[in-house]
Write a protein that holds these residues in place. Sequence first.
Motif, PDB file in Angstrom:
ATOM      1  N   THR A 181      51.015  -2.388  38.089  1.00 34.60           N
ATOM      2  CA  THR A 181      52.113  -3.158  37.511  1.00 34.60           C
ATOM      3  C   THR A 181      53.451  -2.438  37.669  1.00 34.60           C
ATOM      4  O   THR A 181      54.491  -3.086  37.733  1.00 34.60           O
ATOM      5  CB  THR A 181      51.859  -3.405  36.016  1.00 34.60           C
ATOM      6  OG1 THR A 181      51.596  -2.157  35.391  1.00 34.60           O
ATOM      7  CG2 THR A 181      50.680  -4.309  35.804  1.00 34.60           C
ATOM      8  N   ILE A 182      53.418  -1.096  37.738  1.00 32.06           N
ATOM      9  CA  ILE A 182      54.664  -0.349  37.908  1.00 32.06           C
ATOM     10  C   ILE A 182      55.229  -0.596  39.306  1.00 32.06           C
ATOM     11  O   ILE A 182      56.434  -0.794  39.493  1.00 32.06           O
ATOM     12  CB  ILE A 182      54.419   1.162  37.691  1.00 32.06           C
ATOM     13  CG1 ILE A 182      53.877   1.420  36.288  1.00 32.06           C
ATOM     14  CG2 ILE A 182      55.683   1.970  37.944  1.00 32.06           C
ATOM     15  CD1 ILE A 182      54.865   1.166  35.193  1.00 32.06           C
ATOM     16  N   ALA A 185      56.658  -4.022  39.393  1.00 33.55           N
ATOM     17  CA  ALA A 185      57.960  -4.092  38.735  1.00 33.55           C
ATOM     18  C   ALA A 185      59.059  -3.727  39.720  1.00 33.55           C
ATOM     19  O   ALA A 185      60.114  -4.366  39.766  1.00 33.55           O
ATOM     20  CB  ALA A 185      57.982  -3.155  37.533  1.00 33.55           C
ATOM     21  N   ALA A 186      58.807  -2.692  40.530  1.00 40.63           N
ATOM     22  CA  ALA A 186      59.823  -2.270  41.490  1.00 40.63           C
ATOM     23  C   ALA A 186      60.006  -3.327  42.573  1.00 40.63           C
ATOM     24  O   ALA A 186      61.131  -3.680  42.928  1.00 40.63           O
ATOM     25  CB  ALA A 186      59.432  -0.928  42.114  1.00 40.63           C
ATOM     26  N   LYS A 195      61.952   2.890  49.267  1.00 43.28           N
ATOM     27  CA  LYS A 195      62.672   3.279  48.049  1.00 43.28           C
ATOM     28  C   LYS A 195      61.742   3.254  46.848  1.00 43.28           C
ATOM     29  O   LYS A 195      61.894   4.042  45.917  1.00 43.28           O
ATOM     30  CB  LYS A 195      63.858   2.347  47.808  1.00 43.28           C
ATOM     31  CG  LYS A 195      65.018   2.669  48.711  1.00 43.28           C
ATOM     32  CD  LYS A 195      66.229   1.848  48.346  1.00 43.28           C
ATOM     33  CE  LYS A 195      67.291   2.017  49.421  1.00 43.28           C
ATOM     34  NZ  LYS A 195      68.284   0.946  49.356  1.00 43.28           N
ATOM     35  N   LYS A 199      61.725   6.463  44.756  1.00 43.72           N
ATOM     36  CA  LYS A 199      62.368   6.390  43.439  1.00 43.72           C
ATOM     37  C   LYS A 199      61.431   6.009  42.312  1.00 43.72           C
ATOM     38  O   LYS A 199      61.811   6.122  41.146  1.00 43.72           O
ATOM     39  CB  LYS A 199      63.523   5.381  43.490  1.00 43.72           C
ATOM     40  CG  LYS A 199      64.608   5.832  44.430  1.00 43.72           C
ATOM     41  CD  LYS A 199      65.822   4.971  44.275  1.00 43.72           C
ATOM     42  CE  LYS A 199      66.981   5.559  45.032  1.00 43.72           C
ATOM     43  NZ  LYS A 199      68.211   4.825  44.796  1.00 43.72           N
ATOM     44  N   VAL A 200      60.253   5.502  42.648  1.00 40.48           N
ATOM     45  CA  VAL A 200      59.332   5.149  41.564  1.00 40.48           C
ATOM     46  C   VAL A 200      58.041   5.966  41.640  1.00 40.48           C
ATOM     47  O   VAL A 200      57.738   6.743  40.743  1.00 40.48           O
ATOM     48  CB  VAL A 200      59.016   3.634  41.562  1.00 40.48           C
ATOM     49  CG1 VAL A 200      58.013   3.304  40.474  1.00 40.48           C
ATOM     50  CG2 VAL A 200      60.287   2.836  41.342  1.00 40.48           C
ATOM     51  N   PRO A 203      58.671  10.023  41.380  1.00 38.69           N
ATOM     52  CA  PRO A 203      59.090  10.488  40.047  1.00 38.69           C
ATOM     53  C   PRO A 203      58.054  10.204  38.953  1.00 38.69           C
ATOM     54  O   PRO A 203      57.834  11.041  38.087  1.00 38.69           O
ATOM     55  CB  PRO A 203      60.374   9.707  39.758  1.00 38.69           C
ATOM     56  CG  PRO A 203      60.815   9.138  41.034  1.00 38.69           C
ATOM     57  CD  PRO A 203      59.652   9.085  41.959  1.00 38.69           C
ATOM     58  N   VAL A 204      57.399   9.034  39.019  1.00 39.60           N
ATOM     59  CA  VAL A 204      56.438   8.708  37.966  1.00 39.60           C
ATOM     60  C   VAL A 204      55.257   9.675  38.001  1.00 39.60           C
ATOM     61  O   VAL A 204      54.734  10.084  36.978  1.00 39.60           O
ATOM     62  CB  VAL A 204      55.954   7.246  38.095  1.00 39.60           C
ATOM     63  CG1 VAL A 204      54.755   6.994  37.201  1.00 39.60           C
ATOM     64  CG2 VAL A 204      57.065   6.284  37.716  1.00 39.60           C
ATOM     65  N   TYR A 292      54.059  10.967  32.652  1.00 35.20           N
ATOM     66  CA  TYR A 292      54.383   9.577  32.342  1.00 35.20           C
ATOM     67  C   TYR A 292      53.160   8.679  32.422  1.00 35.20           C
ATOM     68  O   TYR A 292      53.202   7.550  31.998  1.00 35.20           O
ATOM     69  CB  TYR A 292      55.435   9.044  33.311  1.00 35.20           C
ATOM     70  CG  TYR A 292      56.684   9.881  33.338  1.00 35.20           C
ATOM     71  CD1 TYR A 292      57.396  10.124  32.165  1.00 35.20           C
ATOM     72  CD2 TYR A 292      57.134  10.438  34.511  1.00 35.20           C
ATOM     73  CE1 TYR A 292      58.523  10.896  32.186  1.00 35.20           C
ATOM     74  CE2 TYR A 292      58.272  11.209  34.540  1.00 35.20           C
ATOM     75  CZ  TYR A 292      58.958  11.436  33.375  1.00 35.20           C
ATOM     76  OH  TYR A 292      60.075  12.201  33.394  1.00 35.20           O
TER      77      TYR A 292
ATOM     78  N   PHE B  96      56.225  -9.713  33.940  1.00 35.31           N
ATOM     79  CA  PHE B  96      54.782  -9.710  34.148  1.00 35.31           C
ATOM     80  C   PHE B  96      54.003  -9.826  32.841  1.00 35.31           C
ATOM     81  O   PHE B  96      54.546  -9.771  31.750  1.00 35.31           O
ATOM     82  CB  PHE B  96      54.373  -8.439  34.890  1.00 35.31           C
ATOM     83  CG  PHE B  96      54.965  -8.349  36.256  1.00 35.31           C
ATOM     84  CD1 PHE B  96      54.265  -8.813  37.355  1.00 35.31           C
ATOM     85  CD2 PHE B  96      56.237  -7.835  36.450  1.00 35.31           C
ATOM     86  CE1 PHE B  96      54.816  -8.756  38.615  1.00 35.31           C
ATOM     87  CE2 PHE B  96      56.792  -7.774  37.716  1.00 35.31           C
ATOM     88  CZ  PHE B  96      56.080  -8.236  38.793  1.00 35.31           C
ATOM     89  N   ASN B 100      55.925  -3.632  31.707  1.00 37.35           N
ATOM     90  CA  ASN B 100      55.838  -2.532  32.669  1.00 37.35           C
ATOM     91  C   ASN B 100      57.187  -1.860  32.889  1.00 37.35           C
ATOM     92  O   ASN B 100      57.681  -1.797  34.006  1.00 37.35           O
ATOM     93  CB  ASN B 100      55.260  -3.032  33.999  1.00 37.35           C
ATOM     94  CG  ASN B 100      56.031  -4.204  34.559  1.00 37.35           C
ATOM     95  OD1 ASN B 100      56.983  -4.684  33.946  1.00 37.35           O
ATOM     96  ND2 ASN B 100      55.656  -4.654  35.728  1.00 37.35           N
ATOM     97  N   PHE B 102      59.645   1.157  33.649  1.00 37.23           N
ATOM     98  CA  PHE B 102      59.386   2.360  34.448  1.00 37.23           C
ATOM     99  C   PHE B 102      59.243   3.546  33.502  1.00 37.23           C
ATOM    100  O   PHE B 102      60.170   3.858  32.754  1.00 37.23           O
ATOM    101  CB  PHE B 102      60.514   2.606  35.440  1.00 37.23           C
ATOM    102  CG  PHE B 102      60.614   1.526  36.473  1.00 37.23           C
ATOM    103  CD1 PHE B 102      59.588   1.324  37.382  1.00 37.23           C
ATOM    104  CD2 PHE B 102      61.719   0.696  36.530  1.00 37.23           C
ATOM    105  CE1 PHE B 102      59.657   0.319  38.322  1.00 37.23           C
ATOM    106  CE2 PHE B 102      61.800  -0.321  37.470  1.00 37.23           C
ATOM    107  CZ  PHE B 102      60.768  -0.500  38.370  1.00 37.23           C
ATOM    108  N   ASN B 104      59.259   6.665  33.842  1.00 38.12           N
ATOM    109  CA  ASN B 104      60.085   7.863  34.038  1.00 38.12           C
ATOM    110  C   ASN B 104      61.543   7.618  33.668  1.00 38.12           C
ATOM    111  O   ASN B 104      62.353   8.518  33.725  1.00 38.12           O
ATOM    112  CB  ASN B 104      60.002   8.317  35.500  1.00 38.12           C
ATOM    113  CG  ASN B 104      60.419   7.231  36.458  1.00 38.12           C
ATOM    114  OD1 ASN B 104      60.162   6.055  36.224  1.00 38.12           O
ATOM    115  ND2 ASN B 104      61.087   7.605  37.527  1.00 38.12           N
TER     116      ASN B 104
END
Lengths: 293, 258
Positions: A181-182, A185-186, A195, A199-200, A203-204, A292, B96, B100, B102, B104
């Motif tokens: 799901t993360i 989201a991006a 990216k 960027k996701v 870092p996560v 995270y 969603f 969700n 982020f 971080n």
Amino acid sequence: MDNLLINNISRRNRTNARLKYIIIAGAVITVVPIFLIVGNLALKGYRQINMAFFTEPAPDTFQAMMATSSGEVIPGGIANGLIGSLLMVLVASLVSIPLGLMTGVYLYENGTKRYANFIRSLTEILQGVPSIILGIIAYLWIVKNITRGYSALAGSTALTIMMLPLIIRSTEETMKMIPVTIREAAFALGTPYYKMVIKVLIPVSFSGLATGVLLALSRILGETAPLMLTALGSPSVSLDLTNPVSAVPLLIWDFYNDPNMVNLVWSASLFLMVFVLSMNLLSRSIASKHKYI
Amino acid sequence: MSDTHTTEPVLKIEGLSIAYEPGRYAVKDVSATVRRNSITAIMGPSGCGKSTLLRAMNRMHELYPNIETKGDILLDGQSIFSMSVIELRRKVGMVFQRPNPFPNMTIYENVVAGYSLNDIRLKKNQRDEIVENALRNVTLWDEVKEFLFRKGTFLSGGQQQRLCVARAIAFNPEVLLLDEPTSALDPIATSKIEDLLGELKQKYTLVLVTHNMSQAARISDDSMFMYLGELVESGRTETLFTTPKDPRTEAYLTGKFG
């Protein structure tokens, strides 16, 4: 009937208690050697650790003999090994960290495809290759054909190959823990794939990635066998990648082979042990600070 | 908004079919329209293709490999398949099932994530304004204004979901797609989100997938009922719920299956 039940419960309680003590005993048995190792090294090696230990190269036999016979601290230190180790580890990291991260992300993204499985198997095999063989390979590739002589570059090459599978595995395993799901989201924000990765995903999963890298580093810092065939060792501090350099574990081996320098074996070992341990602790603190997922 | 705008559909779906594998259609020949500034609910039993249809509206369905899409979807008369994905997803945002944010990023960073992830540079005061507006629009501002620089994941589930709505509307999209946005939330958080959706339709067009029929009845203006990939019936929610034309719709609404 009631009696039977009570008997049964007290028997279970006894078994529980017994098992608990067995587990505690097991834990103690595992922990004790670590304290013994550090304690032993500290007792035997602390005398040699001073400023010069970090700033001066290893002494020659004669200097060491003179000092030992008059009961003094052996002069000189491990600067040549320290600088050599850091140089080779730095070069190995510069290559293996980006390459390992990319391969790890690739494997994670293409999980079940056939060529991804193939690469994953290769990575596992690479992880199992004895380090001396990586030394021989680096000798063949770099020492024989590129630097035409023992060199820091050859040492770095062997260490790079050792680090790669460790970083690849830990990257893939860490990425697997990121919920889909993360990523969605991006993407739903129109983020292009690369990216999203930079960027996701990275870092996560930073804590996992950093832990993997630091554990790989602490693993190769102690490697000796492949360096004997590649970096060879050098009595002086050198930053030239095409020349032989020393490394802390190589120095330990040298000291061991010289009866006049036995004291330095303990100091250098103590230093290496503490260095690797603090690397582990550092990775833990990073892991908990940036966790995270 | 001018009158022409309110009558002309924002989204026009024309003969859309989607297959995850060749020959296995999840969505079969669906044609429908979505009115501007309305809430359209897509209902149906599990596996009926409602999520796939929703995801097709901003081409999120293309993330699956080997997907096959036929037909077209027009956004303001322009085929979404001819637009760049980035442009399309700026106009058609998505929320969603599970919140969700982020993990971080801070609350603040989450709201402007759409800009930062696409390297759109903003001045600090522009960013502050976008964050405050988006959070006010989702009625989260008063709850989080003290903690803007704490991680978004420390909020409750309902607050996280509103943060995700804020992140989607920070781009000022035309359409907001919501994939069962309340199914992971408790009743109080759900009713807050439902109230919020009622507010948001003043500015945006909302398309909502839900398998909660009473939710569809409560908040939607139009409804679509899907079954086995087909769009069985669509129209005004009131009409569809009181006088369904198709026996399958009636059976679903009266709880005979689903």
